[in-house]
Scaffold this active site. Structure first.
Site, PDB file in Angstrom:
ATOM      1  N   GLU A  92       0.828  -1.207   0.000  1.00 29.54           N
ATOM      2  CA  GLU A  92       0.000   0.000   0.000  1.00 29.54           C
ATOM      3  C   GLU A  92       0.861   1.256   0.000  1.00 29.54           C
ATOM      4  O   GLU A  92       1.887   1.303   0.675  1.00 29.54           O
ATOM      5  CB  GLU A  92      -0.788   0.082   1.310  1.00 29.54           C
ATOM      6  CG  GLU A  92      -1.911  -0.877   1.421  1.00 29.54           C
ATOM      7  CD  GLU A  92      -2.599  -0.718   2.782  1.00 29.54           C
ATOM      8  OE1 GLU A  92      -3.089  -1.728   3.281  1.00 29.54           O
ATOM      9  OE2 GLU A  92      -2.623   0.398   3.337  1.00 29.54           O
ATOM     10  N   CYS A 105       2.974   8.570   1.249  1.00 28.85           N
ATOM     11  CA  CYS A 105       3.390   7.683   2.339  1.00 28.85           C
ATOM     12  C   CYS A 105       3.698   6.321   1.722  1.00 28.85           C
ATOM     13  O   CYS A 105       2.829   5.717   1.091  1.00 28.85           O
ATOM     14  CB  CYS A 105       2.253   7.574   3.353  1.00 28.85           C
ATOM     15  SG  CYS A 105       2.582   6.374   4.655  1.00 28.85           S
ATOM     16  N   CYS A 112       5.253  -6.642   8.141  1.00 27.54           N
ATOM     17  CA  CYS A 112       6.187  -6.124   9.143  1.00 27.54           C
ATOM     18  C   CYS A 112       6.319  -7.160  10.238  1.00 27.54           C
ATOM     19  O   CYS A 112       5.376  -7.876  10.533  1.00 27.54           O
ATOM     20  CB  CYS A 112       5.636  -4.814   9.719  1.00 27.54           C
ATOM     21  SG  CYS A 112       6.741  -4.016  10.919  1.00 27.54           S
ATOM     22  N   CYS A 116       3.760  -4.432  16.652  1.00 25.93           N
ATOM     23  CA  CYS A 116       3.049  -3.409  17.437  1.00 25.93           C
ATOM     24  C   CYS A 116       1.581  -3.822  17.535  1.00 25.93           C
ATOM     25  O   CYS A 116       0.956  -4.193  16.544  1.00 25.93           O
ATOM     26  CB  CYS A 116       3.194  -2.027  16.797  1.00 25.93           C
ATOM     27  SG  CYS A 116       4.900  -1.463  16.787  1.00 25.93           S
ATOM     28  N   CYS A 119      -1.347  -2.271  15.263  1.00 30.00           N
ATOM     29  CA  CYS A 119      -1.041  -2.048  13.842  1.00 30.00           C
ATOM     30  C   CYS A 119      -1.478  -3.221  12.976  1.00 30.00           C
ATOM     31  O   CYS A 119      -1.176  -4.380  13.287  1.00 30.00           O
ATOM     32  CB  CYS A 119       0.456  -1.804  13.687  1.00 30.00           C
ATOM     33  SG  CYS A 119       0.951  -1.530  11.985  1.00 30.00           S
ATOM     34  N   GLY A 159       5.822  -1.786   7.310  1.00 34.37           N
ATOM     35  CA  GLY A 159       7.233  -2.162   7.394  1.00 34.37           C
ATOM     36  C   GLY A 159       8.020  -1.309   8.361  1.00 34.37           C
ATOM     37  O   GLY A 159       7.602  -0.212   8.741  1.00 34.37           O
ATOM     38  N   SER A 214       8.409   6.309  16.755  1.00 39.48           N
ATOM     39  CA  SER A 214       7.100   5.891  17.263  1.00 39.48           C
ATOM     40  C   SER A 214       7.256   5.619  18.748  1.00 39.48           C
ATOM     41  O   SER A 214       7.775   4.583  19.142  1.00 39.48           O
ATOM     42  CB  SER A 214       6.632   4.634  16.526  1.00 39.48           C
ATOM     43  OG  SER A 214       6.468   4.944  15.175  1.00 39.48           O
ATOM     44  N   CYS A 333      -2.716   1.889   8.349  1.00 41.02           N
ATOM     45  CA  CYS A 333      -1.764   1.280   7.442  1.00 41.02           C
ATOM     46  C   CYS A 333      -1.882  -0.237   7.493  1.00 41.02           C
ATOM     47  O   CYS A 333      -2.037  -0.833   8.549  1.00 41.02           O
ATOM     48  CB  CYS A 333      -0.350   1.794   7.673  1.00 41.02           C
ATOM     49  SG  CYS A 333       0.588   1.046   8.957  1.00 41.02           S
TER      50      CYS A 333
HETATM   51  N1  SAH Z   1       7.641   0.788  11.488  1.00 41.22           N
HETATM   52  C1  SAH Z   1       7.727   2.211  11.492  1.00 41.22           C
HETATM   53  C2  SAH Z   1       6.961   2.906  10.385  1.00 41.22           C
HETATM   54  C3  SAH Z   1       5.612   2.411  10.007  1.00 41.22           C
HETATM   55  S1  SAH Z   1       4.218   2.788  10.987  1.00 41.22           S
HETATM   56  C4  SAH Z   1       7.333   2.756  12.841  1.00 41.22           C
HETATM   57  O1  SAH Z   1       6.978   1.979  13.719  1.00 41.22           O
HETATM   58  O2  SAH Z   1       7.456   3.951  13.054  1.00 41.22           O
HETATM   59  C5  SAH Z   1       3.946   4.522  10.907  1.00 41.22           C
HETATM   60  C6  SAH Z   1       3.268   5.055  12.159  1.00 41.22           C
HETATM   61  O3  SAH Z   1       1.890   4.667  12.238  1.00 41.22           O
HETATM   62  C7  SAH Z   1       3.919   4.549  13.437  1.00 41.22           C
HETATM   63  O4  SAH Z   1       4.024   5.591  14.366  1.00 41.22           O
HETATM   64  C8  SAH Z   1       2.921   3.508  13.895  1.00 41.22           C
HETATM   65  O5  SAH Z   1       3.086   3.219  15.243  1.00 41.22           O
HETATM   66  C9  SAH Z   1       1.611   4.168  13.527  1.00 41.22           C
HETATM   67  N2  SAH Z   1       0.454   3.270  13.481  1.00 41.22           N
HETATM   68  C10 SAH Z   1       0.393   1.999  13.043  1.00 41.22           C
HETATM   69  N3  SAH Z   1      -0.847   1.513  13.164  1.00 41.22           N
HETATM   70  C11 SAH Z   1      -1.600   2.498  13.681  1.00 41.22           C
HETATM   71  C12 SAH Z   1      -2.964   2.607  14.047  1.00 41.22           C
HETATM   72  N4  SAH Z   1      -3.813   1.596  13.913  1.00 41.22           N
HETATM   73  N5  SAH Z   1      -3.382   3.789  14.551  1.00 41.22           N
HETATM   74  C13 SAH Z   1      -2.524   4.831  14.702  1.00 41.22           C
HETATM   75  N6  SAH Z   1      -1.226   4.799  14.367  1.00 41.22           N
HETATM   76  C14 SAH Z   1      -0.758   3.640  13.876  1.00 41.22           C
END
Ligand code: SAH
Length: 347
Positions: A92, A105, A112, A116, A119, A159, A214, A333
């Site tokens: 995406e 973006c 990934c 988290c 996510c 990722g 993050s 994402c």
């Molecule tokens: N892996 C990297 C970049 C990808 S995620 C990272 O962790 O920073 C990009 C951002 O979106 C990160 O801050 C992540 O924690 C956040 N994110 C992912 N899923 C989310 C969700 N469901 N709601 C809000 N933020 C989210």
């Protein structure tokens, strides 16, 4: 599988074409077709002979990514792209249009592995990392489709960029190079969940990109509930790496903080966060968590979000609430890719 020709730097393309018995100016033409005119196939390279085009196709994959689906928001001009890779994987990328600029973006991996909890991208693990050429092509494909020059890039899609370090650094060099799209490194942001040794490495690359961390929680205990990486690196180590990045590059750190109701959004959390980052040159981006159906994290309500923001501001911390873009399309994402995979596996 043939290598994506967009992985080759100008020097590498020169050498490869020289080995094919081609003159240097031909390599220059082909590089320009790929990285400036954003050709999606050799067929478009009208000033290159048919024989050379055939030779390029024989040795490399020269085709742009397939556009599998485009979702367009009715509320704003956000567009979400599902892009198909030659090995059958899909990723995406998102296009967001603001008043004075636009931003793409991009994903850095297929899936990934960081886990988290909130996510969607990580639910099925990491299939593979994307090459530099594939990340470039995410930007190229969107610029071609929209017809508008991309001015900003955030590596915040699926990722973990620091788990794909060499390709990310190569991508940054190639996208900012004057022989390519020449997007200023200052308009590039790379986001990480906090892989400390790689953050130290990045500080030594002499890049001008913004590093986003993050953070999502003000204590190790709370962070470990949301992010498995917190078991590996303590906040002390992660914040130390951020300080070092600022000291080495002079670039202000961005902290991303997803607000989860009743989890990390109280007055106490705001006070602890202020104490943690108060003496850093930084900016906090509050993100109301985007709920995913597989987990029951709920977003903080507007009152709690505003209260949290005010608390930080009182402590003289720069803070913004991330403007929600394309909330009527599969926003979080990894959600569009998951939906596509579910539909195509008959679940
Ligand atoms: N892996 C990297 C970049 C990808 S995620 C990272 O962790 O920073 C990009 C951002 O979106 C990160 O801050 C992540 O924690 C956040 N994110 C992912 N899923 C989310 C969700 N469901 N709601 C809000 N933020 C989210």
């Amino acid at each position: 599988m043939k290598e994506n020709i967009r992985n080759l730097t100008k020097k590498e393309l020169n050498e490869a074409m020289e080995a094919m018995g081609e003159k240097a100016f031909r390599a220059k033409q082909v590089y320009e077709w790929l990285h400036v005119k954003l050709a999606r196939s050799t067929e478009e390279m009208t000033n290159v002979s048919k024989a050379l085009r055939a030779k390029l196709d024989e040795n490399y994959n020269c085709d742009g990514m397939k556009i599998v689906e485009v979702q367009s928001s009715q509320i704003d001009s956000t567009k979400k792209f599902l892009l198909g890779l030659p090995d059958g994987n899909v990723i995406e990328s998102v296009w967001m249009k603001y008043r004075d600029w636009n931003s793409v973006c991009i994903s850095s991996q297929v899936g990934c592995k960081m886990g988290c909890r909130f996510c969607a991208s990580t639910l099925d693990g990491c299939v593979r990392s994307l090459t530099a050429g594939e990340m470039l092509d995410e930007v190229y494909t969107i610029q071609r489709y929209t017809g508008e020059r991309v001015s900003n890039i955030v590596v915040m899609g699926s990722g973990e960029p620091m788990d794909n370090y060499d390709n990310i650094v190569k991508f940054v060099h190639m996208i900012s190079n004057e022989d390519g799209l020449h997007i200023s490194q200052r308009n590039l942001t790379v986001s990480t969940c906090g892989i400390v040794p790689k953050m130290y490495d990045l500080a030594e690359e002499h890049l001008e990109i913004t590093l986003a961390l993050s953070l999502h929680a003000p204590t190790d205990e709370k962070r470990r509930v949301l992010m498995p990486i917190a078991n590996k690196y303590s906040l002390k180590e992660v914040i130390g790496a951020c300080k070092n990045y600022f000291d080495k590059t002079g670039r202000r750190i961005t902290f991303e903080y997803a607000l989860v109701a009743g989890n990390n959004d109280t007055d106490e959390d705001a006070a602890e966060l202020s104490a943690l980052i108060g003496d850093l040159n930084c900016h906090v981006n509050l993100i109301p968590v985007n709920p995913i159906k597989e987990r029951d994290f709920k977003r903080s309500n507007l009152k709690a979000i505003t209260r949290f923001k005010n608390k930080l501001e009182k402590n003289r911390i720069n803070v913004t609430i991330r403007r929600e873009m394309g909330s009527d399309i599969d926003g979080a994402c990894g959600q569009l890719r998951r939906k596509h995979m579910e539909e195509n596996s008959g679940c």
